[in-house]
Design an enzyme around this catalytic site. Sequence first.
Site, mmCIF file in Angstrom:
data_model
loop_
_atom_site.group_PDB
_atom_site.id
_atom_site.type_symbol
_atom_site.label_atom_id
_atom_site.label_comp_id
_atom_site.label_asym_id
_atom_site.label_seq_id
_atom_site.Cartn_x
_atom_site.Cartn_y
_atom_site.Cartn_z
ATOM 1 N N ASP A 101 21.353 60.303 -20.197
ATOM 2 C CA ASP A 101 21.383 58.974 -20.801
ATOM 3 C C ASP A 101 20.007 58.626 -21.369
ATOM 4 O O ASP A 101 19.890 58.022 -22.429
ATOM 5 C CB ASP A 101 21.770 57.911 -19.759
ATOM 6 C CG ASP A 101 23.241 58.022 -19.398
ATOM 7 O OD1 ASP A 101 23.907 58.935 -19.914
ATOM 8 O OD2 ASP A 101 23.709 57.194 -18.599
ATOM 9 N N ALA A 102 18.963 59.021 -20.639
ATOM 10 C CA ALA A 102 17.603 58.690 -21.065
ATOM 11 C C ALA A 102 17.274 59.373 -22.394
ATOM 12 O O ALA A 102 16.683 58.753 -23.289
ATOM 13 C CB ALA A 102 16.614 59.125 -19.994
ATOM 14 N N GLU A 103 17.694 60.632 -22.506
ATOM 15 C CA GLU A 103 17.421 61.341 -23.757
ATOM 16 C C GLU A 103 18.181 60.697 -24.911
ATOM 17 O O GLU A 103 17.673 60.567 -26.027
ATOM 18 C CB GLU A 103 17.831 62.815 -23.620
ATOM 19 C CG GLU A 103 16.930 63.596 -22.700
ATOM 20 C CD GLU A 103 17.519 64.952 -22.337
ATOM 21 O OE1 GLU A 103 16.835 65.948 -22.534
ATOM 22 O OE2 GLU A 103 18.666 65.005 -21.859
ATOM 23 N N TYR A 104 19.418 60.317 -24.595
ATOM 24 C CA TYR A 104 20.244 59.665 -25.613
ATOM 25 C C TYR A 104 19.591 58.362 -26.067
ATOM 26 O O TYR A 104 19.463 58.093 -27.264
ATOM 27 C CB TYR A 104 21.639 59.407 -25.050
ATOM 28 C CG TYR A 104 22.557 58.662 -25.993
ATOM 29 C CD1 TYR A 104 23.311 59.356 -26.933
ATOM 30 C CD2 TYR A 104 22.659 57.274 -25.950
ATOM 31 C CE1 TYR A 104 24.148 58.679 -27.809
ATOM 32 C CE2 TYR A 104 23.490 56.595 -26.818
ATOM 33 C CZ TYR A 104 24.232 57.297 -27.757
ATOM 34 O OH TYR A 104 25.046 56.622 -28.608
ATOM 35 N N ASP A 105 19.163 57.576 -25.085
ATOM 36 C CA ASP A 105 18.523 56.305 -25.415
ATOM 37 C C ASP A 105 17.292 56.520 -26.283
ATOM 38 O O ASP A 105 17.017 55.750 -27.206
ATOM 39 C CB ASP A 105 18.132 55.548 -24.140
ATOM 40 C CG ASP A 105 19.369 55.076 -23.385
ATOM 41 O OD1 ASP A 105 19.248 54.760 -22.196
ATOM 42 O OD2 ASP A 105 20.447 55.036 -23.996
ATOM 43 N N LEU B 155 37.251 67.049 -1.682
ATOM 44 C CA LEU B 155 38.079 67.710 -0.676
ATOM 45 C C LEU B 155 37.728 69.177 -0.605
ATOM 46 O O LEU B 155 37.427 69.802 -1.618
ATOM 47 C CB LEU B 155 39.556 67.594 -1.063
ATOM 48 C CG LEU B 155 40.204 66.221 -0.978
ATOM 49 C CD1 LEU B 155 41.555 66.243 -1.671
ATOM 50 C CD2 LEU B 155 40.357 65.821 0.480
ATOM 51 N N GLU C 202 50.853 65.301 0.366
ATOM 52 C CA GLU C 202 51.126 64.547 -0.864
ATOM 53 C C GLU C 202 50.569 65.335 -2.042
ATOM 54 O O GLU C 202 49.665 66.155 -1.875
ATOM 55 C CB GLU C 202 50.446 63.170 -0.793
ATOM 56 C CG GLU C 202 48.937 63.290 -0.826
ATOM 57 C CD GLU C 202 48.221 62.027 -0.361
ATOM 58 O OE1 GLU C 202 48.180 61.089 -1.150
ATOM 59 O OE2 GLU C 202 47.711 62.013 0.784
ATOM 60 N N LYS D 101 48.424 66.563 -5.139
ATOM 61 C CA LYS D 101 47.064 66.363 -5.640
ATOM 62 C C LYS D 101 47.191 66.206 -7.145
ATOM 63 O O LYS D 101 47.538 67.147 -7.851
ATOM 64 C CB LYS D 101 46.171 67.556 -5.292
ATOM 65 C CG LYS D 101 44.727 67.379 -5.727
ATOM 66 C CD LYS D 101 43.858 68.420 -5.046
ATOM 67 C CE LYS D 101 42.374 68.302 -5.306
ATOM 68 N NZ LYS D 101 41.901 67.836 -6.559
ATOM 69 N N ASP E 207 46.108 65.720 -10.923
ATOM 70 C CA ASP E 207 44.957 66.183 -11.698
ATOM 71 C C ASP E 207 44.544 65.125 -12.712
ATOM 72 O O ASP E 207 44.923 65.194 -13.874
ATOM 73 C CB ASP E 207 45.309 67.509 -12.380
ATOM 74 C CG ASP E 207 44.078 68.288 -12.761
ATOM 75 O OD1 ASP E 207 42.963 67.847 -12.405
ATOM 76 O OD2 ASP E 207 44.224 69.339 -13.404
ATOM 77 N N GLU F 156 44.146 57.815 -8.170
ATOM 78 C CA GLU F 156 43.939 58.686 -9.322
ATOM 79 C C GLU F 156 44.504 58.054 -10.597
ATOM 80 O O GLU F 156 45.628 57.550 -10.591
ATOM 81 C CB GLU F 156 44.641 60.024 -9.042
ATOM 82 C CG GLU F 156 44.112 61.180 -9.852
ATOM 83 C CD GLU F 156 42.847 61.805 -9.253
ATOM 84 O OE1 GLU F 156 42.287 61.229 -8.290
ATOM 85 O OE2 GLU F 156 42.424 62.849 -9.767
ATOM 86 N N TYR G 218 46.010 56.269 -3.232
ATOM 87 C CA TYR G 218 46.149 57.176 -2.090
ATOM 88 C C TYR G 218 45.049 57.013 -1.039
ATOM 89 O O TYR G 218 45.012 57.719 -0.047
ATOM 90 C CB TYR G 218 46.225 58.641 -2.533
ATOM 91 C CG TYR G 218 45.045 59.098 -3.391
ATOM 92 C CD1 TYR G 218 43.755 59.147 -2.875
ATOM 93 C CD2 TYR G 218 45.238 59.495 -4.703
ATOM 94 C CE1 TYR G 218 42.690 59.554 -3.645
ATOM 95 C CE2 TYR G 218 44.176 59.906 -5.493
ATOM 96 C CZ TYR G 218 42.909 59.927 -4.952
ATOM 97 O OH TYR G 218 41.855 60.329 -5.725
ATOM 98 N N LYS H 33 45.568 74.368 -2.834
ATOM 99 C CA LYS H 33 45.657 74.470 -4.288
ATOM 100 C C LYS H 33 46.815 75.351 -4.737
ATOM 101 O O LYS H 33 47.210 76.286 -4.041
ATOM 102 C CB LYS H 33 44.348 75.056 -4.851
ATOM 103 C CG LYS H 33 43.095 74.263 -4.506
ATOM 104 C CD LYS H 33 43.062 72.879 -5.094
ATOM 105 C CE LYS H 33 42.684 72.870 -6.556
ATOM 106 N NZ LYS H 33 41.246 72.924 -6.797
ATOM 107 N N CYS I 27 14.516 94.794 -14.684
ATOM 108 C CA CYS I 27 14.809 93.386 -14.931
ATOM 109 C C CYS I 27 14.805 93.133 -16.444
ATOM 110 O O CYS I 27 13.938 93.667 -17.145
ATOM 111 C CB CYS I 27 13.750 92.508 -14.250
ATOM 112 S SG CYS I 27 13.961 90.750 -14.557
ATOM 113 N N CYS J 140 13.668 90.862 -18.035
ATOM 114 C CA CYS J 140 12.522 90.081 -18.505
ATOM 115 C C CYS J 140 11.491 90.970 -19.190
ATOM 116 O O CYS J 140 11.579 92.187 -19.158
ATOM 117 C CB CYS J 140 11.881 89.313 -17.353
ATOM 118 S SG CYS J 140 10.893 90.343 -16.280
ATOM 119 N N CYS K 293 15.570 91.518 -8.828
ATOM 120 C CA CYS K 293 14.341 91.853 -9.527
ATOM 121 C C CYS K 293 13.224 91.713 -8.506
ATOM 122 O O CYS K 293 13.141 90.717 -7.792
ATOM 123 C CB CYS K 293 14.119 90.877 -10.683
ATOM 124 S SG CYS K 293 12.425 90.828 -11.271
ATOM 125 N N CYS L 155 8.060 87.331 -12.247
ATOM 126 C CA CYS L 155 9.165 87.440 -13.211
ATOM 127 C C CYS L 155 9.414 86.085 -13.869
ATOM 128 O O CYS L 155 9.722 85.109 -13.196
ATOM 129 C CB CYS L 155 10.428 87.909 -12.503
ATOM 130 S SG CYS L 155 11.906 87.833 -13.543
#
Length: 715
Positions: A43-47, A91, A124, A126, A128, A190, A242, A336, A430, A432, A454, A460
């Site tokens: 938000d700060a960058e946007y402002d 959860l 119950e 879940k 989305d 939800e 819920y 899930k 590595c 790099c 590495c 590095c």
Amino acid sequence: MPTGRDPATLTPLEAQAEHAALASEIAEHDRRYHQEDAPTISDAEYDALRRRLEALEAAFPHLKASVSTSVGAAPAGRFAKVRHKVPMLSLGNAMNEAEARDFVDRVKRFLDWPADKPLAITAEPKIDGLSLSLRYERGQLVSAATRGDGAEGEDVTPNIRALMAAPNPTIGILASLPPDAPDIAEIRGEVYLGHADFAALNAKQAETGGKIFANPRNAAAGSLRQLDARVTASRPLRFFAYGWGEMSDSEGKEFRPATTQFGMVETFKRWGFPTSPLMVRCESADDLIAHYRLIERERPTIGYDLDGVVYKVDELALQARLGFVARAPRWAIAHKFPAEKAVTRLNAIEIQVGRTGALTPVAKLEPITVGGVVVSNATLHNADEIARLDARIGDFVVIQRAGDVIPQVVEVVQDRRPVGSQPFEFPTLCPCALKTAVIREATSGGVEGAVRRCSGEFACPHQRIEHLKHFVSRRAFDIEGLGEKQIAFFYDCPVEALRIREPADIFTLQRRNEASLQKIENFEGFGKTSVAKLFAAIEERRSISLERFIFALGIRHVGETTAKVLARAAGEWSAFEAQARRIAAGDAEAIAEFQALDQIGDAVTDAVAEFFTRADAVAMVDRLAGELTILPAEKPAAESPVAGKTVVFTGSLEKMTRDEAKARAESLGAKVAGSVSRKTDLVIAGPGAGSKLEKATELGVKVISEDEWLALVGG
Ligand code: IVH
């Protein structure tokens, strides 16, 4: 691009060019924020961008006319933040039936519940969507807030009010509660969009040239989080209640209108809230699984997206005993639905170097939609996993995505393998610039581990950058305006005097900027105000809590929770550092003391020892500490009689399980140790206590019974 130069010194042409670039940049951020719900800047960058735009317009008023077409009705600000009095939790997940059964077993074990005695647990859907907290005071709706990070959400009250005032409201949120509702009542649930409404919305968007949403969840979030509440009101959002947050009577005392989860939801329904018709109360793991299968079967015809089934221990008194772990309740879990899969081409394997030097292979994929989300990267975990899959560049691979987790490559489609493909060779150097050798880590048992690392450590650059990113991340120093993008910039800043190569450099940046002829504010993407804000944000973090400081150091295996344990045990930075140095020196007494702490085992001890053995790490920490005021660890729950005390449980407990006793003691601010030492304040001894009790008596440590303990901590 914005130059950050004083507008008064710009020619009209320069101003116009910068203005046009800025306007389109802002429009793009607006689009990401409002339509995709996926902002890429703070938000700060946007402002800062908007302020720069305004500064240009103030100096060149003729630019103003063009902006209304290029930025259009871009919002002037963003949502106000709301702090949740009771955090909005997430959860834990069970990914299969076995994990769901484990949950029930775990709960029973924690409560010392007889295996054959039924335990009421609700099941119950879940949903989305996105969660919402509605606050009612003396029966009237006063505010509505999104979950945000759980501690702080966005104030969407006008949007909810607009939805409630729509011609044919679908949201079902009440403006007032019946007289029997508690004085303060926060109802949580939800917000979602049905399949048919989602399809109709996208069809309308396509017709009018609006944004097409990837899935109902994004559409619901995008619709609710509109700064123009009229847009929100035009979207047929729905709501299921819920859960709840704060709930108290007129004296401010906690109050619940029911004693069970099921009863609470029934109460919400009686009050008039929409609640899920698919919630049931079960008495065994078998019943829960049966209900899960039923919902899974019904899923295609339910009319809105579900991503699993939530199980919750029904009795609120048992929920209170079970409490929380980190950000999720111990009394609930989301079982899930299986992940969605898709097949696509593996275009490349990129090696990323993490903060601790671990090399992580990332599959770069031909972009493909999986469950409504475009996926172009997937994790391959490590070298062993690539070998196990025999994944080769050019292969077609099966990828899977479950919820919000990073997509994974699960399988190679063997019969679509291009001719002449070669097994992937994991790099031995590595990526790099230093091309440091990669080592294969050995576990403490001497077995070779799966992780390649590495060996360059702070030499590095990848590790240093990742380390800095961790340092400024939200749970560590959380410096506003100094995110990953800025770290990458300052790490390789063209002006050497302005570089950030280690954490201490952040705190010397302002001094160095003042002394430098070339200033940060002259670089693209920075302006006078944004630089001033950055310095203010840095100054604000010059004093930091000990736990955040320890976490920010980025010691392996020392996550947020461990850092908290270590901070509370040490009390002060100097004490922690002294102990860490003694551990690094192999001091047996310091190691034993350390390991007696709750949750501290060999992995943490080894990692702390390793970190404090490295001269470069110690020097880096010293330079950093020299810039800061590290606040002593806060004494938790001051009114608790055991706050800050070290307690040891020994023998058998009869009124609670060991886990429960430990969790309770910790929630009251006590440290639970595994062995008795001179640092022990209190030993709670049950029948059969042996050597620990002896040791306590020998050292003169106070010993009490389980009943005395319960009396002390209030039952
Ligand atoms: S209970 C203390 N119940 O899932 C427990 N959450 O993964 C808080 N969700 O942020 C959540 N349906 O947005 C609960 N029936 C349900 C839910 C549900 C969807 C969402 C909710 C939460 C997320 C956690």
